[in-house]
Design an enzyme around this catalytic site. Sequence first.
Site, short mmCIF file in Angstrom:
data_model
loop_
_atom_site.label_atom_id
_atom_site.label_comp_id
_atom_site.label_asym_id
_atom_site.label_seq_id
_atom_site.Cartn_x
_atom_site.Cartn_y
_atom_site.Cartn_z
CD1 TRP A 58 -9.78 -1.78 -2.49
CD2 TRP A 58 -9.82 0.42 -2.90
NE1 TRP A 58 -9.76 -1.11 -1.28
CE2 TRP A 58 -9.79 0.23 -1.49
CE3 TRP A 58 -9.85 1.74 -3.39
CZ2 TRP A 58 -9.79 1.30 -0.57
CZ3 TRP A 58 -9.85 2.79 -2.47
CH2 TRP A 58 -9.82 2.57 -1.10
CG ASP B 242 -2.16 -0.94 0.89
OD1 ASP B 242 -2.51 -1.11 -0.30
OD2 ASP B 242 -2.74 -1.50 1.84
CG ASP C 118 -7.25 -3.97 -1.10
OD1 ASP C 118 -7.68 -5.05 -1.55
OD2 ASP C 118 -7.51 -3.58 0.05
N1 GLY Z 1 -7.12 -1.58 1.59
C1 GLY Z 1 -7.83 -2.13 2.68
C2 GLY Z 1 -9.25 -1.75 2.70
O1 GLY Z 1 -9.79 -1.29 1.72
O2 GLY Z 1 -9.86 -1.90 3.76
#
Ligand code: GLY
Length: 369
Positions: free
Chosen positions: A225, A88, A149
């Site tokens: 996402w 991330d 994600d």
């Molecule tokens: N990237 C983790 C979430 O969307 O909770």
Amino acid sequence: MDWMEEALEKCLNKIERNITEIGEYFPQVAYEGRYNQEDKTFWTAGFWPGLLWLLYRESGNTAARDLAVKLEEDLDEILDGFVHLHHDVGFMWLPSAVMDYRLTGSEQARIRGLKAASHLAGRFNQAGRFIRAWTDEVNPHSKGWALIDCMMNLPLLFWASRETDDPRFYHIACAHTDTVLNHFIREDFTVPHIVSFDPYTGKKIGVISGQAMNEDSAWSRGQAWAIYGLAVAYRETGKKECLDAAKNMANYFLSHLPSDQVPYWDFRSKPELQWVKDSSAAACTASGLMELSSVLEDETEKKFYQDQGKAILKGLYDHYWDTSEHSQAMLLGGTVNCLKKRHINVPIIYGDFFFTEGLLKAKGKKGIF
Ligand code: GLY
């Protein structure tokens, strides 16, 4: 003033007020109108700086710029410390350092962005052609795990490739996108949260439910996402498969929305959990639909996705805007993790971020991702 102008003005006012209210913290969720102080290793650390940069871009507010730079400097401990990093880094350093570099030309910010991109590229597993999400510290069994994600982290690689005129980053982003197209997207245009590969042979092992209801369900933020990330992948590569997938996934999302335009936390949530919504999935999708609209050429399609994006933003403003007078938050009704009972139907900083970004895009401004 129309509703969109009004909503945007309120967002910008809230960001301005939060310069002193939130200050040098990394917020994630709000209770009783006050944002918490999250650990800065957490994936959400870029969104408050991102909101500050959006305000700076709109108004030239130098206090917003100075605080955003301080937060970016605070994150150096994580970037240079390395051990807490995960996939991330796009969520973290695109809205902070890369946005700083774009707006101020700061060389230090550019270097931070490139370091984060190099880390992301270094997580690529050549055998399975995916970017590994987490570290052994988070889960020692996650060596072969890729998360949907990550589509939102790839814009950092596209940026780095252009910035350095070096296609290495681009190739990795394309390879990971191919893996998502081939191994995540189901026939009905939903996606699982996690796909597991053998990290040595690269062979697909199966699907892991992650934050979704189960292995076959459709976690709404995961859909968001993917829609936004695939629209960006098309913008950057021109590959028609990305555009088709983004449109098909958007159509699934839109045709399964309740009348207030905000999805359940999972489109296939069991009925007794349908009181749990996720405004952050709606906000991210709205901004993603604006992105999708901007890359389309056919005027009818362009207008369709733009209108749908605006309808979601209006639904959020009409039904989820936090009207309590002193609240630091913008949107109510976000859900972090329903099954783990982590932060249900509360304001979340990335909901606020994508809502503001979506409104700005609706006015013709560029997004951050
Ligand atoms: N990237 C983790 C979430 O969307 O909770």
